[in-house]
Design an enzyme around this catalytic site. Sequence first.
Site, PDB file in Angstrom:
ATOM      1  N   HIS A  20     -15.690  -3.051 -12.317  1.00 30.38           N
ATOM      2  CA  HIS A  20     -15.330  -1.820 -11.609  1.00 30.38           C
ATOM      3  C   HIS A  20     -15.582  -1.975 -10.110  1.00 30.38           C
ATOM      4  O   HIS A  20     -16.653  -2.387  -9.695  1.00 30.38           O
ATOM      5  CB  HIS A  20     -16.144  -0.658 -12.169  1.00 30.38           C
ATOM      6  CG  HIS A  20     -15.769   0.658 -11.597  1.00 30.38           C
ATOM      7  ND1 HIS A  20     -16.676   1.664 -11.442  1.00 30.38           N
ATOM      8  CD2 HIS A  20     -14.586   1.148 -11.138  1.00 30.38           C
ATOM      9  CE1 HIS A  20     -16.075   2.721 -10.924  1.00 30.38           C
ATOM     10  NE2 HIS A  20     -14.808   2.426 -10.731  1.00 30.38           N
ATOM     11  N   ASP A  28       1.899 -12.636  -0.906  1.00 28.24           N
ATOM     12  CA  ASP A  28       3.056 -13.502  -0.765  1.00 28.24           C
ATOM     13  C   ASP A  28       2.599 -14.896  -0.343  1.00 28.24           C
ATOM     14  O   ASP A  28       1.417 -15.122  -0.061  1.00 28.24           O
ATOM     15  CB  ASP A  28       4.077 -12.903   0.210  1.00 28.24           C
ATOM     16  CG  ASP A  28       3.527 -12.666   1.613  1.00 28.24           C
ATOM     17  OD1 ASP A  28       2.729 -13.487   2.110  1.00 28.24           O
ATOM     18  OD2 ASP A  28       3.910 -11.653   2.227  1.00 28.24           O
ATOM     19  N   HIS A  96      -1.496  -4.533   9.048  1.00 30.16           N
ATOM     20  CA  HIS A  96      -1.565  -5.844   8.394  1.00 30.16           C
ATOM     21  C   HIS A  96      -2.842  -6.601   8.763  1.00 30.16           C
ATOM     22  O   HIS A  96      -3.458  -7.238   7.906  1.00 30.16           O
ATOM     23  CB  HIS A  96      -0.327  -6.666   8.751  1.00 30.16           C
ATOM     24  CG  HIS A  96      -0.246  -7.978   8.044  1.00 30.16           C
ATOM     25  ND1 HIS A  96      -0.157  -8.091   6.676  1.00 30.16           N
ATOM     26  CD2 HIS A  96      -0.250  -9.242   8.523  1.00 30.16           C
ATOM     27  CE1 HIS A  96      -0.102  -9.367   6.337  1.00 30.16           C
ATOM     28  NE2 HIS A  96      -0.156 -10.091   7.438  1.00 30.16           N
ATOM     29  N   TYR A 118       5.276  -9.197   4.087  1.00 31.41           N
ATOM     30  CA  TYR A 118       4.368  -8.085   3.766  1.00 31.41           C
ATOM     31  C   TYR A 118       4.348  -7.707   2.284  1.00 31.41           C
ATOM     32  O   TYR A 118       4.016  -6.581   1.934  1.00 31.41           O
ATOM     33  CB  TYR A 118       4.676  -6.857   4.635  1.00 31.41           C
ATOM     34  CG  TYR A 118       4.595  -7.164   6.107  1.00 31.41           C
ATOM     35  CD1 TYR A 118       3.361  -7.389   6.710  1.00 31.41           C
ATOM     36  CD2 TYR A 118       5.738  -7.264   6.880  1.00 31.41           C
ATOM     37  CE1 TYR A 118       3.276  -7.698   8.064  1.00 31.41           C
ATOM     38  CE2 TYR A 118       5.669  -7.574   8.233  1.00 31.41           C
ATOM     39  CZ  TYR A 118       4.430  -7.788   8.819  1.00 31.41           C
ATOM     40  OH  TYR A 118       4.347  -8.091  10.155  1.00 31.41           O
ATOM     41  N   ALA A 119       4.663  -8.646   1.418  1.00 31.81           N
ATOM     42  CA  ALA A 119       4.575  -8.410  -0.030  1.00 31.81           C
ATOM     43  C   ALA A 119       3.143  -8.715  -0.462  1.00 31.81           C
ATOM     44  O   ALA A 119       2.854  -9.751  -1.065  1.00 31.81           O
ATOM     45  CB  ALA A 119       5.584  -9.267  -0.781  1.00 31.81           C
ATOM     46  N   ASN A 120       2.254  -7.813  -0.103  1.00 28.31           N
ATOM     47  CA  ASN A 120       0.824  -7.976  -0.368  1.00 28.31           C
ATOM     48  C   ASN A 120       0.253  -6.629  -0.780  1.00 28.31           C
ATOM     49  O   ASN A 120       0.617  -5.599  -0.208  1.00 28.31           O
ATOM     50  CB  ASN A 120       0.081  -8.438   0.896  1.00 28.31           C
ATOM     51  CG  ASN A 120       0.722  -9.640   1.539  1.00 28.31           C
ATOM     52  OD1 ASN A 120       0.758 -10.717   0.968  1.00 28.31           O
ATOM     53  ND2 ASN A 120       1.255  -9.457   2.742  1.00 28.31           N
TER      54      ASN A 120
END
Length: 129
Positions: A20, A28, A96, A118-120
């Site tokens: 947890h 990316d 970012h 920016y595929a994060n």
Amino acid sequence: MKKAGILNRHLAGALAELGHGDGVLVCDAGMPVPDGPRVVDLAFRAGVPSFAEVVDGLLAELVVEGATAATEVREANAECAALLDGLFPALALVPHERLKELSAGARLIVRTGEARPYANVLLRCGVFF
């Protein structure tokens, strides 16, 4: 041999160790990976596996109580932004550079072959009860 779910033994083992509040960065192929967190690099070729495929697989196995992405995804990668908005209605957005700072505190980083900017997303693990 496992027949369902995540078959990559390194990723399956790392997921089993999460608790947890732990952070999992799904990123990316171009995201700088900080020293410290455990890294499972799934990148094979540009676009393989995709960010969406990996996020989908992780969400089938993890309880997620929060998610954070870069503000820049909204303008630079509308498809990814729509995916994240659909999966995480309470998605937090940060610059970012801040996401890169936060990634240093992640327990696990899963690098995809995604070749779009920016595929994060930084996932925060929840509990199933």
